[in-house]
Enzyme design. Structure first.
Site, mmCIF file in Angstrom:
data_model
loop_
_atom_site.group_PDB
_atom_site.id
_atom_site.type_symbol
_atom_site.label_atom_id
_atom_site.label_comp_id
_atom_site.label_asym_id
_atom_site.label_seq_id
_atom_site.Cartn_x
_atom_site.Cartn_y
_atom_site.Cartn_z
ATOM 1 N N ASP A 61 0.874 -1.170 0.000
ATOM 2 C CA ASP A 61 0.000 0.000 0.000
ATOM 3 C C ASP A 61 0.910 1.218 0.000
ATOM 4 O OD1 ASP A 61 -1.652 2.159 0.552
ATOM 5 O OD2 ASP A 61 -2.694 1.208 2.219
ATOM 6 N N VAL A 62 0.923 1.980 -1.092
ATOM 7 C CA VAL A 62 1.885 3.080 -1.213
ATOM 8 C C VAL A 62 1.603 4.228 -0.254
ATOM 9 C CG1 VAL A 62 2.473 2.561 -3.610
ATOM 10 C CG2 VAL A 62 0.619 4.189 -3.110
ATOM 11 N N ASN A 88 3.432 4.406 -10.556
ATOM 12 C CA ASN A 88 2.224 4.264 -11.360
ATOM 13 C C ASN A 88 0.956 4.153 -10.523
ATOM 14 O OD1 ASN A 88 0.597 3.349 -13.866
ATOM 15 N ND2 ASN A 88 0.359 1.635 -12.447
ATOM 16 N N TYR A 154 -8.472 14.797 -8.681
ATOM 17 C CA TYR A 154 -7.539 14.112 -9.568
ATOM 18 C C TYR A 154 -6.601 15.109 -10.242
ATOM 19 C CZ TYR A 154 -5.970 11.009 -13.358
ATOM 20 O OH TYR A 154 -5.207 10.260 -14.238
ATOM 21 N N LYS A 158 -2.455 15.397 -9.928
ATOM 22 C CA LYS A 158 -1.540 15.215 -11.055
ATOM 23 C C LYS A 158 -0.719 16.478 -11.323
ATOM 24 C CE LYS A 158 -2.593 10.950 -11.787
ATOM 25 N NZ LYS A 158 -1.610 9.885 -11.479
#
Length: 259
Positions: A61-62, A88, A154, A158
């Site tokens: 789990d990042v 990613n 989102y 980004k």
């Protein structure tokens, strides 16, 4: 092109991440496949092996720093070092106008899409500096460079990744480490289909402006991106051929972003 390279690919259980992992394997890399789904990354690791690479799967789990530290340590223990980090792992976040977005959903999107790459870079940094060809490739989005109506969490995440990329490129560059972001356009698959369906639903919501993308938004008429195209660009950036490309955002988007 990547013989002997050891890469850690997060979000390797499906989609772009799985394609990147198997593409690296086809070029002779050692690949650590990381994601929350144990069964799916085991499958990806098998696909990497079938493609010609060596692979291990590590459930990760990042957003959990202990998990991130553990997967980096496992990579170094298994293959003797770490040459390439591919950030990613990510989520699409809510598809809603700003007044309907829950603050916890906003925070969760940043945790996965921004804090995750930060933690991975933090724990991989010393090993990347020690590599003869260290690289970081972040998987961003055209949403980090253009308005994404009804995708505020989102898009914010980004755009943050762009700033992280440019800063890391200068922090790590003196040791020969390159850091870049790839910006895919709409990628064929279930995620884009879900987003398109949700945007269509918003037409009936009060004070919501549904967004759409079509041929007029792109330079090329065939504007849907294939995951394999993204994976090939990532492999190039991680290779010796891409050693002078750094601090860049590279669009694979049929001309949708112009800067």
């Amino acid at each position: 092109m990547l013989e002997g390279t050891t890469a850690l690919v997060t979000g390797a259980s499906q989609g772009i991440g799985r394609e990147i992992a198997t593409t690296f394997g086809s070029y002779g890399a050692n690949v650590v496949c990381a994601a929350r789904s144990g069964d799916a990354i085991d499958e990806t690791a098998d696909m990497v092996a079938d493609a010609g690479g060596a692979a291990v799967a590590v459930e990760t789990d990042v957003t959990d720093e202990e998990d991130v530290a553990a997967v980096v340590a496992a990579t170094v223990e298994e293959f003797g070092g770490l040459d390439c980090l591919v950030n990613n792992a990510g989520i699409g976040g809510p598809v809603e106008p700003v007044h309907r977005i829950d603050a916890d959903d906003f925070r969760h999107t940043q945790e996965v899409n921004v804090v995750g790459p930060f933690l991975c870079a933090k724990h991989a940094e010393e090993h990347l500096r020690a590599s003869e060809r260290g690289s970081v490739v972040n998987i961003g989005s055209i949403g980090g460079k253009r308005p994404y109506v009804n995708r505020l969490p989102y898009a914010a995440s980004k755009m943050a990744l762009v700033g992280m990329t440019r800063t890391l490129a200068y922090e790590l560059g003196r040791d020969g480490v390159t850091v870049n972001t790839v910006l895919p356009g709409p990628v064929e698959g279930p995620r884009i289909e879900e987003v398109v369906a949700k945007q269509a639903e918003l037409a009936a919501v009060e004070r919501a402006e549904p967004a759409s993308m079509g041929p007029d938004d792109f330079a090329l008429p065939d504007y849907m991106t294939d995951a394999a195209e993204v994976a090939e660009q990532v492999a190039y950036l991680a290779s010796e051929r891409g050693r002078h490309i750094t601090a860049q955002e590279i669009g694979i988007d049929a001309g949708m972003t112009w800067y």
